[in-house]
Design a protein around this motif. Sequence first.
Motif, PDB file in Angstrom:
ATOM      1  N   THR A   1       8.029  49.665  -0.075  1.00 52.93           N
ATOM      2  CA  THR A   1       6.869  49.628  -0.964  1.00 52.93           C
ATOM      3  C   THR A   1       5.622  50.232  -0.327  1.00 52.93           C
ATOM      4  O   THR A   1       4.692  50.592  -1.039  1.00 52.93           O
ATOM      5  N   ARG A   2       5.605  50.356   0.996  1.00 57.13           N
ATOM      6  CA  ARG A   2       4.423  50.890   1.676  1.00 57.13           C
ATOM      7  C   ARG A   2       4.737  52.179   2.431  1.00 57.13           C
ATOM      8  O   ARG A   2       4.173  52.443   3.489  1.00 57.13           O
ATOM      9  N   ARG A   3       5.595  53.019   1.855  1.00 59.30           N
ATOM     10  CA  ARG A   3       6.059  54.204   2.576  1.00 59.30           C
ATOM     11  C   ARG A   3       5.798  55.481   1.783  1.00 59.30           C
ATOM     12  O   ARG A   3       5.978  55.515   0.545  1.00 59.30           O
ATOM     13  N   PRO A   4       5.409  56.575   2.463  1.00 55.08           N
ATOM     14  CA  PRO A   4       5.096  57.831   1.768  1.00 55.08           C
ATOM     15  C   PRO A   4       6.238  58.422   0.951  1.00 55.08           C
ATOM     16  O   PRO A   4       5.999  58.990  -0.117  1.00 55.08           O
ATOM     17  N   ASP A   5       7.494  58.317   1.431  1.00 56.42           N
ATOM     18  CA  ASP A   5       8.608  58.844   0.630  1.00 56.42           C
ATOM     19  C   ASP A   5       8.655  58.170  -0.740  1.00 56.42           C
ATOM     20  O   ASP A   5       8.876  58.823  -1.767  1.00 56.42           O
ATOM     21  N   THR A   6       8.451  56.857  -0.744  1.00 60.17           N
ATOM     22  CA  THR A   6       8.446  56.112  -2.010  1.00 60.17           C
ATOM     23  C   THR A   6       7.317  56.591  -2.899  1.00 60.17           C
ATOM     24  O   THR A   6       7.519  56.870  -4.096  1.00 60.17           O
ATOM     25  N   TRP A   7       6.110  56.651  -2.346  1.00 61.40           N
ATOM     26  CA  TRP A   7       4.963  57.079  -3.141  1.00 61.40           C
ATOM     27  C   TRP A   7       5.206  58.453  -3.760  1.00 61.40           C
ATOM     28  O   TRP A   7       4.950  58.668  -4.941  1.00 61.40           O
ATOM     29  N   LEU A   8       5.712  59.386  -2.942  1.00 62.60           N
ATOM     30  CA  LEU A   8       5.871  60.763  -3.399  1.00 62.60           C
ATOM     31  C   LEU A   8       6.927  60.867  -4.494  1.00 62.60           C
ATOM     32  O   LEU A   8       6.705  61.492  -5.538  1.00 62.60           O
ATOM     33  N   MET A   9       8.096  60.255  -4.284  1.00 64.20           N
ATOM     34  CA  MET A   9       9.156  60.359  -5.293  1.00 64.20           C
ATOM     35  C   MET A   9       8.828  59.585  -6.556  1.00 64.20           C
ATOM     36  O   MET A   9       9.305  59.927  -7.637  1.00 64.20           O
ATOM     37  N   ARG A  10       7.996  58.564  -6.436  1.00 65.12           N
ATOM     38  CA  ARG A  10       7.588  57.807  -7.612  1.00 65.12           C
ATOM     39  C   ARG A  10       6.562  58.569  -8.447  1.00 65.12           C
ATOM     40  O   ARG A  10       6.551  58.492  -9.672  1.00 65.12           O
ATOM     41  N   GLU A  11       5.691  59.324  -7.787  1.00 67.77           N
ATOM     42  CA  GLU A  11       4.548  59.921  -8.476  1.00 67.77           C
ATOM     43  C   GLU A  11       4.726  61.390  -8.849  1.00 67.77           C
ATOM     44  O   GLU A  11       4.057  61.873  -9.760  1.00 67.77           O
ATOM     45  N   VAL A  12       5.595  62.118  -8.171  1.00 60.83           N
ATOM     46  CA  VAL A  12       5.790  63.546  -8.464  1.00 60.83           C
ATOM     47  C   VAL A  12       7.150  63.714  -9.127  1.00 60.83           C
ATOM     48  O   VAL A  12       8.187  63.550  -8.475  1.00 60.83           O
ATOM     49  N   PRO A  13       7.200  64.036 -10.397  1.00 61.10           N
ATOM     50  CA  PRO A  13       8.477  64.111 -11.103  1.00 61.10           C
ATOM     51  C   PRO A  13       9.453  65.090 -10.450  1.00 61.10           C
ATOM     52  O   PRO A  13       9.113  66.247 -10.189  1.00 61.10           O
ATOM     53  N   GLY A  14      10.642  64.603 -10.169  1.00 62.97           N
ATOM     54  CA  GLY A  14      11.726  65.460  -9.693  1.00 62.97           C
ATOM     55  C   GLY A  14      11.719  65.790  -8.220  1.00 62.97           C
ATOM     56  O   GLY A  14      12.615  66.490  -7.736  1.00 62.97           O
ATOM     57  N   VAL A  15      10.759  65.290  -7.454  1.00 66.19           N
ATOM     58  CA  VAL A  15      10.711  65.629  -6.038  1.00 66.19           C
ATOM     59  C   VAL A  15      11.715  64.785  -5.262  1.00 66.19           C
ATOM     60  O   VAL A  15      11.969  63.624  -5.589  1.00 66.19           O
ATOM     61  N   LEU A  16      12.315  65.394  -4.237  1.00 66.98           N
ATOM     62  CA  LEU A  16      13.217  64.710  -3.315  1.00 66.98           C
ATOM     63  C   LEU A  16      12.569  64.740  -1.945  1.00 66.98           C
ATOM     64  O   LEU A  16      12.181  65.810  -1.463  1.00 66.98           O
ATOM     65  N   SER A  17      12.442  63.592  -1.304  1.00 71.47           N
ATOM     66  CA  SER A  17      11.701  63.505  -0.048  1.00 71.47           C
ATOM     67  C   SER A  17      12.383  62.538   0.900  1.00 71.47           C
ATOM     68  O   SER A  17      12.799  61.455   0.501  1.00 71.47           O
ATOM     69  N   LYS A  18      12.491  62.937   2.163  1.00 70.10           N
ATOM     70  CA  LYS A  18      13.074  62.041   3.167  1.00 70.10           C
ATOM     71  C   LYS A  18      12.506  62.350   4.545  1.00 70.10           C
ATOM     72  O   LYS A  18      12.620  63.469   5.038  1.00 70.10           O
ATOM     73  N   MET A  19      11.903  61.336   5.144  1.00 69.99           N
ATOM     74  CA  MET A  19      11.393  61.450   6.493  1.00 69.99           C
ATOM     75  C   MET A  19      12.472  61.087   7.500  1.00 69.99           C
ATOM     76  O   MET A  19      13.447  60.422   7.181  1.00 69.99           O
TER      77      MET A  19
END
Length: 370
Positions: free
Chosen positions: A284-302
Amino acid sequence: MSAAPRTPEGSPISDGTRGVPGEPGTPGAPSTPLTPRTPGTAPGPEGTPRSGATGTSGTLPVLAEVVRSGFVEGHHRGSLVVLAADGTVELALGEVTAPVFPRSSNKPMQAAGILRAGLDLAGERLALAAASHSGEIFHRDLVQKMLVEHGLDAGQLQCPPDLPLDPVEAETYLASGAVRDRVTMNCSGKHTAMLAVCAQRGWSTESYLDPGHPLQQLIHSVVEEAAGEPVAAVGTDGCGAPLMAITLTGLARAFRSFVLAAPGSAERRVADAMRAHPEYVAGTRRPDTWLMREVPGVLSKMGAEAVQAVALPDGRALAFKIDDGGTRALGPVLARGLALLGVTGPVVTRIGAAPLLGGGREVGEIRAAF
């Protein structure tokens, strides 16, 4: 390992930076030309000029600088690649054709290998199989459920016992009297899925982390196929699983291939599950979550050691590694990379914010330098 709370893998909150910036919002801006900004004039190590675009005498370019009270007190060097929608390299900083260990940025490929081996996972369970989870209660509960569903127990997991990756969760966890546990370790979802498919196929569950194991050989092939290049080296990741080295360009290609894969394929199923359930991929406090939740269709993994890969649904992608592994610089570099891809909005600002404190107040920042 110290029992003090740790910084989440890839979190911009580290080493003097402070808490979570403002609330995420709705992104959205057309793609813009990929032109690095003019770097500043702060000297690099031993007085060498700093360049934000090219290395000097083999030195990697500065991707981020540490600014305190208006004084540049440090630098984070690294390499970054941006791919256009057609897969061509649109921007390359540093050594983007040299192999690196992507660390947990390889997890989508490992999850696809597990699916190809025959395990039928979907939804939150598949997202957790590709996760570096924060060790929050809902992560730990689902790992336990998955173990029971496949007739396994936590004693079969070969990831090391650990505390929650998220420092806030770690404080609560320790205050409850809990101790390090394999289920709590951020890779436990992946290890559970690996064990489950081995049990299903009749493969050894004792040697499932051996690079010569049938599952690991299959994952090796998936990595090479997705990256479009041979694996340069095989090492051991922090969780004990085999780790395949590829180039940053290959890593960006791999993420691009997942978002463009045919519906129903193993790769697309992993990408869809991660994007639909990002809180299980990270927390809940991680950038990958924020990014995939807010930018439609983006795939992100740190990944550990400050690795990041991102792909947009049209095939544009980026990958980078900060050479010193400084995760405190990851957020600002990621935000700048997203801006080069034309992704803007409050969530990008939130990811990029990395203030420095002095005496309990903000006195500087870590900022992108390209």
